[in-house]
Design a protein around this motif. Structure first.
Motif, PDB file in Angstrom:
ATOM      1  N   LEU A  30       0.863  -1.169   0.000  1.00 17.26           N
ATOM      2  CA  LEU A  30       0.000   0.000   0.000  1.00 17.26           C
ATOM      3  C   LEU A  30       0.905   1.226   0.000  1.00 17.26           C
ATOM      4  O   LEU A  30       1.738   1.377   0.891  1.00 17.26           O
ATOM      5  CB  LEU A  30      -0.902   0.001   1.233  1.00 17.26           C
ATOM      6  CG  LEU A  30      -1.873   1.174   1.390  1.00 17.26           C
ATOM      7  CD1 LEU A  30      -2.863   1.215   0.232  1.00 17.26           C
ATOM      8  CD2 LEU A  30      -2.608   1.074   2.726  1.00 17.26           C
ATOM      9  N   SER A  31       0.761   2.081  -1.008  1.00 18.67           N
ATOM     10  CA  SER A  31       1.658   3.228  -1.105  1.00 18.67           C
ATOM     11  C   SER A  31       0.907   4.458  -1.596  1.00 18.67           C
ATOM     12  O   SER A  31      -0.192   4.367  -2.150  1.00 18.67           O
ATOM     13  CB  SER A  31       2.830   2.922  -2.049  1.00 18.67           C
ATOM     14  OG  SER A  31       2.365   2.647  -3.356  1.00 18.67           O
ATOM     15  N   LYS A  32       1.541   5.599  -1.382  1.00 18.66           N
ATOM     16  CA  LYS A  32       0.975   6.869  -1.802  1.00 18.66           C
ATOM     17  C   LYS A  32       2.042   7.671  -2.537  1.00 18.66           C
ATOM     18  O   LYS A  32       3.190   7.726  -2.101  1.00 18.66           O
ATOM     19  CB  LYS A  32       0.469   7.669  -0.593  1.00 18.66           C
ATOM     20  CG  LYS A  32      -0.343   8.913  -0.967  1.00 18.66           C
ATOM     21  CD  LYS A  32      -0.877   9.604   0.270  1.00 18.66           C
ATOM     22  CE  LYS A  32      -1.907  10.674  -0.077  1.00 18.66           C
ATOM     23  NZ  LYS A  32      -3.152  10.124  -0.619  1.00 18.66           N
ATOM     24  N   GLN A  33       1.648   8.295  -3.636  1.00 12.63           N
ATOM     25  CA  GLN A  33       2.533   9.166  -4.400  1.00 12.63           C
ATOM     26  C   GLN A  33       2.049  10.613  -4.277  1.00 12.63           C
ATOM     27  O   GLN A  33       0.846  10.873  -4.329  1.00 12.63           O
ATOM     28  CB  GLN A  33       2.560   8.776  -5.877  1.00 12.63           C
ATOM     29  CG  GLN A  33       3.204   7.435  -6.161  1.00 12.63           C
ATOM     30  CD  GLN A  33       3.180   7.093  -7.643  1.00 12.63           C
ATOM     31  OE1 GLN A  33       2.283   7.496  -8.367  1.00 12.63           O
ATOM     32  NE2 GLN A  33       4.169   6.338  -8.093  1.00 12.63           N
ATOM     33  N   GLU A  34       2.994  11.539  -4.128  1.00 13.63           N
ATOM     34  CA  GLU A  34       2.706  12.968  -4.110  1.00 13.63           C
ATOM     35  C   GLU A  34       3.609  13.653  -5.125  1.00 13.63           C
ATOM     36  O   GLU A  34       4.837  13.648  -4.984  1.00 13.63           O
ATOM     37  CB  GLU A  34       2.927  13.552  -2.713  1.00 13.63           C
ATOM     38  CG  GLU A  34       2.014  12.980  -1.650  1.00 13.63           C
ATOM     39  CD  GLU A  34       2.225  13.615  -0.283  1.00 13.63           C
ATOM     40  OE1 GLU A  34       3.057  14.555  -0.202  1.00 13.63           O
ATOM     41  OE2 GLU A  34       1.571  13.183   0.676  1.00 13.63           O
ATOM     42  N   PHE A  35       3.001  14.227  -6.155  1.00 11.40           N
ATOM     43  CA  PHE A  35       3.732  14.851  -7.248  1.00 11.40           C
ATOM     44  C   PHE A  35       3.500  16.355  -7.209  1.00 11.40           C
ATOM     45  O   PHE A  35       2.351  16.815  -7.110  1.00 11.40           O
ATOM     46  CB  PHE A  35       3.244  14.275  -8.584  1.00 11.40           C
ATOM     47  CG  PHE A  35       3.907  14.857  -9.795  1.00 11.40           C
ATOM     48  CD1 PHE A  35       5.172  14.439 -10.173  1.00 11.40           C
ATOM     49  CD2 PHE A  35       3.260  15.824 -10.564  1.00 11.40           C
ATOM     50  CE1 PHE A  35       5.784  14.967 -11.301  1.00 11.40           C
ATOM     51  CE2 PHE A  35       3.865  16.357 -11.687  1.00 11.40           C
ATOM     52  CZ  PHE A  35       5.128  15.935 -12.057  1.00 11.40           C
ATOM     53  N   SER A  36       4.565  17.143  -7.261  1.00  8.29           N
ATOM     54  CA  SER A  36       4.432  18.591  -7.170  1.00  8.29           C
ATOM     55  C   SER A  36       5.368  19.287  -8.142  1.00  8.29           C
ATOM     56  O   SER A  36       6.383  18.722  -8.569  1.00  8.29           O
ATOM     57  CB  SER A  36       4.724  19.071  -5.736  1.00  8.29           C
ATOM     58  OG  SER A  36       6.027  18.689  -5.335  1.00  8.29           O
ATOM     59  N   GLY A  37       5.012  20.505  -8.498  1.00  3.96           N
ATOM     60  CA  GLY A  37       5.833  21.310  -9.386  1.00  3.96           C
ATOM     61  C   GLY A  37       6.641  22.330  -8.607  1.00  3.96           C
ATOM     62  O   GLY A  37       6.281  22.715  -7.496  1.00  3.96           O
ATOM     63  N   SER A  38       7.751  22.782  -9.212  1.00  6.48           N
ATOM     64  CA  SER A  38       8.600  23.762  -8.536  1.00  6.48           C
ATOM     65  C   SER A  38       8.906  24.970  -9.411  1.00  6.48           C
ATOM     66  O   SER A  38       9.616  25.875  -8.983  1.00  6.48           O
ATOM     67  CB  SER A  38       9.926  23.109  -8.104  1.00  6.48           C
ATOM     68  OG  SER A  38      10.622  22.582  -9.228  1.00  6.48           O
ATOM     69  N   LEU A  39       8.375  25.017 -10.629  1.00  5.66           N
ATOM     70  CA  LEU A  39       8.666  26.110 -11.553  1.00  5.66           C
ATOM     71  C   LEU A  39       7.370  26.555 -12.221  1.00  5.66           C
ATOM     72  O   LEU A  39       6.553  25.729 -12.633  1.00  5.66           O
ATOM     73  CB  LEU A  39       9.686  25.647 -12.608  1.00  5.66           C
ATOM     74  CG  LEU A  39      10.206  26.705 -13.580  1.00  5.66           C
ATOM     75  CD1 LEU A  39      11.068  27.723 -12.836  1.00  5.66           C
ATOM     76  CD2 LEU A  39      11.025  26.039 -14.692  1.00  5.66           C
ATOM     77  N   ALA A  40       7.162  27.871 -12.328  1.00 11.07           N
ATOM     78  CA  ALA A  40       5.966  28.409 -12.984  1.00 11.07           C
ATOM     79  C   ALA A  40       5.888  27.908 -14.424  1.00 11.07           C
ATOM     80  O   ALA A  40       6.914  27.721 -15.078  1.00 11.07           O
ATOM     81  CB  ALA A  40       6.012  29.938 -12.950  1.00 11.07           C
ATOM     82  N   PRO A  41       4.673  27.611 -14.924  1.00  9.77           N
ATOM     83  CA  PRO A  41       3.374  27.923 -14.319  1.00  9.77           C
ATOM     84  C   PRO A  41       2.831  26.814 -13.420  1.00  9.77           C
ATOM     85  O   PRO A  41       1.673  26.849 -13.037  1.00  9.77           O
ATOM     86  CB  PRO A  41       2.484  28.088 -15.552  1.00  9.77           C
ATOM     87  CG  PRO A  41       3.043  27.087 -16.522  1.00  9.77           C
ATOM     88  CD  PRO A  41       4.532  27.106 -16.311  1.00  9.77           C
ATOM     89  N   LEU A  42       3.669  25.814 -13.072  1.00  8.63           N
ATOM     90  CA  LEU A  42       3.186  24.673 -12.298  1.00  8.63           C
ATOM     91  C   LEU A  42       3.781  24.635 -10.892  1.00  8.63           C
ATOM     92  O   LEU A  42       3.833  23.573 -10.267  1.00  8.63           O
ATOM     93  CB  LEU A  42       3.524  23.370 -13.039  1.00  8.63           C
ATOM     94  CG  LEU A  42       2.994  23.240 -14.473  1.00  8.63           C
ATOM     95  CD1 LEU A  42       3.430  21.916 -15.083  1.00  8.63           C
ATOM     96  CD2 LEU A  42       1.478  23.368 -14.496  1.00  8.63           C
ATOM     97  N   ASP A  43       4.195  25.788 -10.360  1.00 13.67           N
ATOM     98  CA  ASP A  43       4.860  25.799  -9.064  1.00 13.67           C
ATOM     99  C   ASP A  43       3.910  25.501  -7.910  1.00 13.67           C
ATOM    100  O   ASP A  43       4.357  25.185  -6.798  1.00 13.67           O
ATOM    101  CB  ASP A  43       5.573  27.136  -8.836  1.00 13.67           C
ATOM    102  CG  ASP A  43       4.657  28.325  -9.074  1.00 13.67           C
ATOM    103  OD1 ASP A  43       3.944  28.329 -10.081  1.00 13.67           O
ATOM    104  OD2 ASP A  43       4.655  29.238  -8.235  1.00 13.67           O
ATOM    105  N   GLN A  44       2.595  25.602  -8.119  1.00 16.82           N
ATOM    106  CA  GLN A  44       1.616  25.267  -7.088  1.00 16.82           C
ATOM    107  C   GLN A  44       0.976  23.896  -7.318  1.00 16.82           C
ATOM    108  O   GLN A  44       0.104  23.477  -6.552  1.00 16.82           O
ATOM    109  CB  GLN A  44       0.508  26.330  -7.038  1.00 16.82           C
ATOM    110  CG  GLN A  44       1.009  27.733  -6.722  1.00 16.82           C
ATOM    111  CD  GLN A  44       1.692  27.806  -5.376  1.00 16.82           C
ATOM    112  OE1 GLN A  44       1.187  27.299  -4.376  1.00 16.82           O
ATOM    113  NE2 GLN A  44       2.863  28.443  -5.343  1.00 16.82           N
ATOM    114  N   LEU A  45       1.420  23.214  -8.338  1.00 13.50           N
ATOM    115  CA  LEU A  45       0.824  21.926  -8.703  1.00 13.50           C
ATOM    116  C   LEU A  45       1.031  20.877  -7.622  1.00 13.50           C
ATOM    117  O   LEU A  45       2.117  20.744  -7.065  1.00 13.50           O
ATOM    118  CB  LEU A  45       1.441  21.433 -10.012  1.00 13.50           C
ATOM    119  CG  LEU A  45       1.023  20.041 -10.496  1.00 13.50           C
ATOM    120  CD1 LEU A  45      -0.444  20.041 -10.903  1.00 13.50           C
ATOM    121  CD2 LEU A  45       1.907  19.585 -11.653  1.00 13.50           C
TER     122      LEU A  45
END
Length: 303
Positions: free
Chosen positions: A103-118
Motif C-alpha cells: 500500500l503506497s501513496k505518491q505525491e507529485f508537485s511542481g517547482s517552476l511556474a506555471p506549475l509551481d503550485q501543482l
C-alpha cells in the motif's frame, strides 16, 4: 469500467486493512519473522511500492521471510528533477516468500511556474504472486523466478491549478482517474557471477504511472510495455545497476517518454537499506517541455 475499477480498489484497500487488523490482534501469539533469506534478495521499493528496483518490479517477494515466515517493511522515496518533485511512501508485506501486498501513496508537485503550485496525489494497492522458480536456489536451472502482479491505482485529483480551472486529470484529456496495471516479471540471479537480470512486461493505460490519469485523447486501450533491470553485486552489501522502463503515449498534453536510471543500493543489514540513483524521467508535460533528470533517494526499514 470506471465503477468496476473503483470497486476493485475499495475491495483491495479493505483487504489490506483487514490484514493489518488481524496481524495486530494476533501479534502476541504470532512468531517473529525468521529473516532467513539472503541479504538484498528482497529488493528495494520501486516507485509504485512493489518489491524490485527503483522504477520496475521484480519477481522477488519483498522482505526476508522464508517460505515458513513473513516480512514487513516501510519505505519513503524522493525524486527531484529540474521542475518537479515526486515523493512516495508506504508499507509492504511478504507472506511465505510467495505473496506480496503493498500500500503506497505518491505525491507529485511542481517547482517552476506555471506549475509551481501543482500537487497531485495517487493511492496504489499492489498484489504480487510468485508462480514458479526460485531466483536463489535454482542456480542449476535456466528457469527464472516468475511472478504476476496487479497495481490498483486511484488518482485523487489536481490541486494548485485553480486559476486554470483544472482540478481533475480528465480535464487534461485523461479518460479515467482510476486504473489497474497488470504485469509479469521474470528474475534470474547468477550467484557465481554476482549478477541479477530482470524483465517485466506490463499491461497499462497509465499516464506517468497514473499521476496524469489513465488513457487519453490519443489512446485509451491497454498497451504492453517492457521494463528491464540489470544489477551487479559489488560486494555482499552493495549493489549497482541500471533500469529501463517503456511508457505509453496517451495524452496530447503530455509528450511522455521512457524512464531510465543508474542506481546504487546499500544494505548494511536486513533491517535497513538506502538506494541512490540518477534518473531520467523524460518530458512530463508540455508546460515545461524539457528532459527531466535528477536524483532519486529511497530509504527502507523492515525485516
Amino acid at each position: 469500467m470506471h465503477q468496476n475499477t473503483l470497486r476493485s480498489i475499495k475491495v483491495a484497500l479493505l483487504s489490506v486493512t483487514l490484514c493489518g487488523l488481524a496481524a495486530n490482534a494476533a501479534a502476541e501469539n504470532f512468531p517473529a519473522p525468521d529473516m532467513g533469506k539472503f541479504l538484498a534478495t528482497g529488493g528495494v521499493k520501486q516507485l509504485e511500492g512493489a518489491g524490485g528496483g527503483g522504477i520496475t518490479p521484480w519477481a522477488l517477494i519483498t522482505g526476508y521471510g522464508t517460505e515458513d515466515s513473513y516480512g514487513v517493511n516501510a519505505h519513503i522515496t524522493q525524486v527531484g528533477t529540474q521542475d518537479y518533485r515526486l515523493k512516495t511512501y508506504g508499507v509492504a508485506v511478504g507472506f511465505a516468500d510467495k505473496l506480496e501486498m503493498s500500500l503506497s501513496k505518491q505525491e507529485f508537485s511542481g517547482s517552476l511556474a506555471p506549475l509551481d503550485q501543482l500537487n497531485i496525489q495517487q493511492d496504489i494497492v499492489g498484489i504480487k504472486l510468485k508462480l514458479t522458480g526460485d531466483a536463489v536456489f535454482d542456480q542449476d536451472k535456466l528457469l527464472p523466478q516468475i511472478a504476476v502482479g496487479v497495481m490498483l491505482k486511484r488518482n485523487n485529483g489536481i490541486a494548485g491549478l485553480g486559476a486554470l480551472g483544472v482540478s481533475n486529470v480528465r480535464q487534461l484529456g485523461a479518460s479515467n482517474d482510476t486504473g489497474v496495471d497488470y504485469y509479469v516479471s521474470a528474475t534470474k540471479l547468477y550467484l557465481d557471477q554476482s549478477l541479477l537480470l530482470n524483465a517485466t512486461l506490463r499491461l497499462t493505460k497509465a499516464n506517468q504511472m497514473g499521476i496524469l490519469g489513465f488513457g487519453g485523447d490519443k489512446s485509451n486501450h491497454y498497451q504492453a510495455m517492457f521494463e528491464g533491470s540489470v544489477a551487479y553485486l559489488i560486494h555482499r552489501k552493495l549493489v549497482a545497476g541500471v533500469e529501463y522502463r517503456m511508457k505509453p503515449r496517451n495524452l496530447g498534453v503530455d509528450n511522455e517518454k521512457d524512464f531510465s536510471d543508474v542506481f546504487l543500493a546499500y544494505f548494511p543489514n536486513k533491517n535497513f537499506s538506502v538506494t541512490a540513483a540518477y534518473a531520467n524521467l523524460g518530458d512530463i508535460t508540455i508546460f515545461n517541455p524539457k528532459n527531466q533528470r535528477g536524483w532519486y533517494l529511497s530509504l527502507q526499514v523492515g525485516n
